[in-house]
Design a protein around this motif. Structure first.
Motif, PDB file in Angstrom:
ATOM      1  N   ALA A  49      75.106  44.164 -16.229  1.00 39.23           N
ATOM      2  CA  ALA A  49      74.510  45.479 -16.850  1.00 39.23           C
ATOM      3  C   ALA A  49      73.570  45.946 -15.608  1.00 39.23           C
ATOM      4  CB  ALA A  49      73.463  44.916 -18.016  1.00 39.23           C
ATOM      5  N   ALA A  50      72.841  45.119 -15.103  1.00 42.09           N
ATOM      6  CA  ALA A  50      71.928  45.462 -13.798  1.00 42.09           C
ATOM      7  C   ALA A  50      72.785  46.176 -12.707  1.00 42.09           C
ATOM      8  CB  ALA A  50      71.187  44.250 -13.413  1.00 42.09           C
ATOM      9  N   TRP A  51      73.844  45.542 -12.314  1.00 38.72           N
ATOM     10  CA  TRP A  51      74.646  46.244 -11.299  1.00 38.72           C
ATOM     11  C   TRP A  51      75.226  47.632 -11.863  1.00 38.72           C
ATOM     12  CZ3 TRP A  51      80.519  45.645 -11.601  1.00 38.72           C
ATOM     13  CH2 TRP A  51      81.020  46.265 -10.420  1.00 38.72           C
ATOM     14  N   MET A  52      75.709  47.559 -12.778  1.00 40.94           N
ATOM     15  CA  MET A  52      76.283  48.959 -13.391  1.00 40.94           C
ATOM     16  C   MET A  52      75.339  50.089 -13.606  1.00 40.94           C
ATOM     17  SD  MET A  52      79.512  48.756 -13.834  1.00 40.94           S
ATOM     18  CE  MET A  52      79.587  50.318 -14.894  1.00 40.94           C
ATOM     19  N   TRP A  53      73.735  49.666 -13.829  1.00 42.38           N
ATOM     20  CA  TRP A  53      72.776  50.417 -14.013  1.00 42.38           C
ATOM     21  C   TRP A  53      72.567  50.983 -12.543  1.00 42.38           C
ATOM     22  CZ3 TRP A  53      68.277  50.112 -17.784  1.00 42.38           C
ATOM     23  CH2 TRP A  53      67.283  50.974 -17.426  1.00 42.38           C
ATOM     24  N   VAL A  54      72.530  50.285 -11.490  1.00 40.53           N
ATOM     25  CA  VAL A  54      72.414  50.749 -10.023  1.00 40.53           C
ATOM     26  C   VAL A  54      73.346  51.600  -9.728  1.00 40.53           C
ATOM     27  CG1 VAL A  54      72.227  50.102  -7.749  1.00 40.53           C
ATOM     28  CG2 VAL A  54      70.889  48.676  -9.580  1.00 40.53           C
ATOM     29  N   LEU A  55      74.802  51.181 -10.066  1.00 39.65           N
ATOM     30  CA  LEU A  55      75.872  51.836  -9.642  1.00 39.65           C
ATOM     31  C   LEU A  55      76.223  53.153 -10.451  1.00 39.65           C
ATOM     32  CD1 LEU A  55      78.335  51.294  -7.736  1.00 39.65           C
ATOM     33  CD2 LEU A  55      79.685  50.462  -9.528  1.00 39.65           C
ATOM     34  N   GLY A  56      75.903  53.134 -11.572  1.00 43.84           N
ATOM     35  CA  GLY A  56      76.448  54.146 -12.588  1.00 43.84           C
ATOM     36  C   GLY A  56      75.156  54.958 -13.305  1.00 43.84           C
ATOM     37  N   GLY A  57      74.145  54.431 -13.074  1.00 38.04           N
ATOM     38  CA  GLY A  57      72.755  54.932 -13.777  1.00 38.04           C
ATOM     39  C   GLY A  57      72.701  54.361 -14.971  1.00 38.04           C
ATOM     40  N   TRP A  58      71.355  54.641 -15.546  1.00 45.37           N
ATOM     41  CA  TRP A  58      70.780  53.963 -16.794  1.00 45.37           C
ATOM     42  C   TRP A  58      71.924  54.313 -18.210  1.00 45.37           C
ATOM     43  CZ3 TRP A  58      69.495  56.769 -21.185  1.00 45.37           C
ATOM     44  CH2 TRP A  58      69.250  58.116 -20.810  1.00 45.37           C
ATOM     45  N   GLU A  59      72.527  55.529 -18.306  1.00 42.94           N
ATOM     46  CA  GLU A  59      73.167  55.968 -19.379  1.00 42.94           C
ATOM     47  C   GLU A  59      74.437  54.897 -19.560  1.00 42.94           C
ATOM     48  OE1 GLU A  59      71.416  59.502 -17.041  1.00 42.94           O
ATOM     49  OE2 GLU A  59      72.770  57.670 -16.460  1.00 42.94           O
ATOM     50  N   VAL A  60      75.151  54.552 -18.705  1.00 45.39           N
ATOM     51  CA  VAL A  60      76.337  53.612 -18.789  1.00 45.39           C
ATOM     52  C   VAL A  60      75.881  52.246 -19.658  1.00 45.39           C
ATOM     53  CG1 VAL A  60      77.598  54.743 -17.076  1.00 45.39           C
ATOM     54  CG2 VAL A  60      76.509  52.618 -16.704  1.00 45.39           C
TER      55      VAL A  60
END
Length: 479
Positions: A49-60
């Motif tokens: 989740a942290a990785w996806m937050w950084v990569l794609g933004g908090w929305e995902v």
């Protein structure tokens, strides 16, 4: 945002832990603890989740967390309310009576939801069969029919269909799936009746004697909880929830942040818990929080590690060979290991962007494809324990009642043997084009019915050969 194939490895790791750790002697006892399951779920899910937050933004991440909370609120509410209803009495656990139980569950699942129907029926079904030695197959078919395939007829039946309703599919459109619903569920009921007849003919004489003599008329306790069931169903159908899309777009009003639907469902659950009979819940139903706790913990890891898996699916979808058959195969195959609701949503959106095959359009999607997507998401959710939320709940309730359920892999093997051939026959008869497909589907259907007939014949021969022994032992009591 571009993702590589290895982004799905945490999700694969989560599945591997669920499937393998209970089977290894050194980890089996450790895995039984909820703290151990939570450790694995958080260790895999939070970094993703942290990785996806950084990569794609908090929305995902926000979308996944919101969907998880909506998902678990519904399961929790139905679990609590169903725990206050008890079908008292003990009828004979014959193949006919058990099949009637499953048939009723397969009908009501479309109207009270697969979770509600499964939680409502699994406890009385286990109680009815408590004298019998062979009960695992009954729980498996409860998952097949009541927790999945029975929920095909309305948007209230299964979360994927409700997502379609929210996207503009008419409420009554799913009645067009009646022939597929009838084919799959009737074939499964026939299969169960034949299989249960085989097991019933092998039951120990004492088990049959106890089942025949310990008879008590059926009755219902905790009927007030049906009111709370109705409140939950109405909330699912009509109450708004968090508007994730509006929040992500940045134009959400205050009302878009308020999960009215979930508040209503939790209020109904609280009312059931505090106003209902504690004797019914804790003495009759032997209610525990274990099953819903296990589902809530494991699906934290599943929902979080699933974020990159779904985005990777979005990326590669354009290269997939999509038609009415492959829409079913891809949706169904992924729904058996991913949560079937977001899988449905992914292919629903995809179907509106590919070349139109002709025919009617429903909510911007070719109806030919919508049929395949709907059938795949609902029916194939039964192929694994994690394909649909109620599957794990039924498993946990059965295990708490002393039933030794199959492992993750063992369950998949049983599903491949008893469920998948029926689904394959349905695809060949009703989805796949061409005369040859219909012929092969007809041959497969006849072969499956022939196998059921052979099982019934074997059970009758065994029952006849054992009848004198059973009569002699019943005259001698428990000796």
């Amino acid at each position: 945002m571009h993702l590589e194939w290895w982004s799905v490895l945490p999700f694969a790791g989560m599945l591997a832990c669920i499937a393998v750790l209970p089977l290894i002697p050194t980890t089996a006892h450790w895995w039984e603890k909820h703290s151990s399951q939570l450790l694995i779920a958080v260790s895999l899910g939070v970094p993703v989740a942290a990785w996806m937050w950084v990569l794609g933004g908090w929305e995902v991440v926000f979308a996944a967390v919101a969907e998880y909370l909506q998902f678990i609120c519904l399961l929790f509410s139905l679990f609590v309310v169903s725990g206050g209803i008890f079908l008292k009495g003990d009828i004979r656990a014959t193949p006919r009576n058990n099949t009637i139980f499953l048939a009723i569950g397969g009908v009501i699942a479309s109207f009270v939801g697969t979770t509600g129907a499964a939680m409502l029926l699994i406890r009385p079904l286990l109680a009815t069969n408590k004298e019998r030695r062979y009960r695992v197959h009954t729980v498996l078919y409860t998952i097949f029919i009541v927790a999945n395939c029975g929920g095909l007829l309305t948007p209230l039946g299964d979360p994927p269909l409700f997502l379609g309703f929210l996207r503009g599919v008419p409420f009554t459109w799913t009645f067009n799936l009646l022939r597929e619903y009838l084919f799959v569920n009737v074939m499964l009921l026939v299969s169960y009746f034949a299989l249960d007849s085989c097991y019933y003919s092998r039951e120990p004489a004492k088990a049959v004697h106890d089942d025949d003599t310990e008879i008590e008329p059926l009755g219902l306790k905790g009927s007030l909880n049906f009111v709370f069931f109705a409140v939950i169903i109405a909330a699912v159908a009509f109450a708004p929830s968090i508007d994730v899309h509006a929040i992500e777009e940045g134009h959400a009003a205050l009302a878009d942040w308020i999960p009215v639907r979930e508040f209503i469902m939790l209020a109904a659950a609280a009312s059931s818990y505090f106003l209902g009979s504690r004797e019914v819940r804790f003495k009759d139903n032997q209610f525990t929080w274990g099953p819903i706790a296990e589902v809530a913990i494991l699906f934290i890891g599943i929902f979080l590690t699933m974020i990159p898996a779904l985005h990777y699916l979005d990326e590669v979808a354009g290269s997939l060979p999509l038609n009415e058959v492959t829409f079913f195969v891809f949706t169904g195959g992924l729904s058996s290991v991913l949560d079937n609701a977001p899988t449905y949503a992914t292919f629903f959106e995809m179907a509106g962007q590919v070349a139109h095959p002709g025919g009617d359009t429903v909510a911007g999607v070719p109806e030919l494809y919508l049929v395949s997507i709907s059938l795949g998401a609902v029916l194939c959710g039964a192929i694994t324990y994690i394909g649909n939320g109620p599957n794990f709940m039924v498993k946990s309730v059965a295990e708490s009642d002393g039933v030794e359920m199959p492992s993750f892999g063992g369950y998949v093997g049983r599903a491949m043997k008893h469920l998948v051939p029926v689904i394959a026959a349905m695809v060949l008869l009703f989805i796949a084009p061409g005369v040859l497909s219909k012929v092969v589907g007809g041959v497969l259907t006849v072969a499956l019915l022939g196998l059921d007939a052979r099982r019934l014949a074997q059970s009758r021969r065994l029952a006849q050969s054992r009848r004198p022994v059973l009569a002699e032992q019943s005259e001698g009591g428990d000796d």
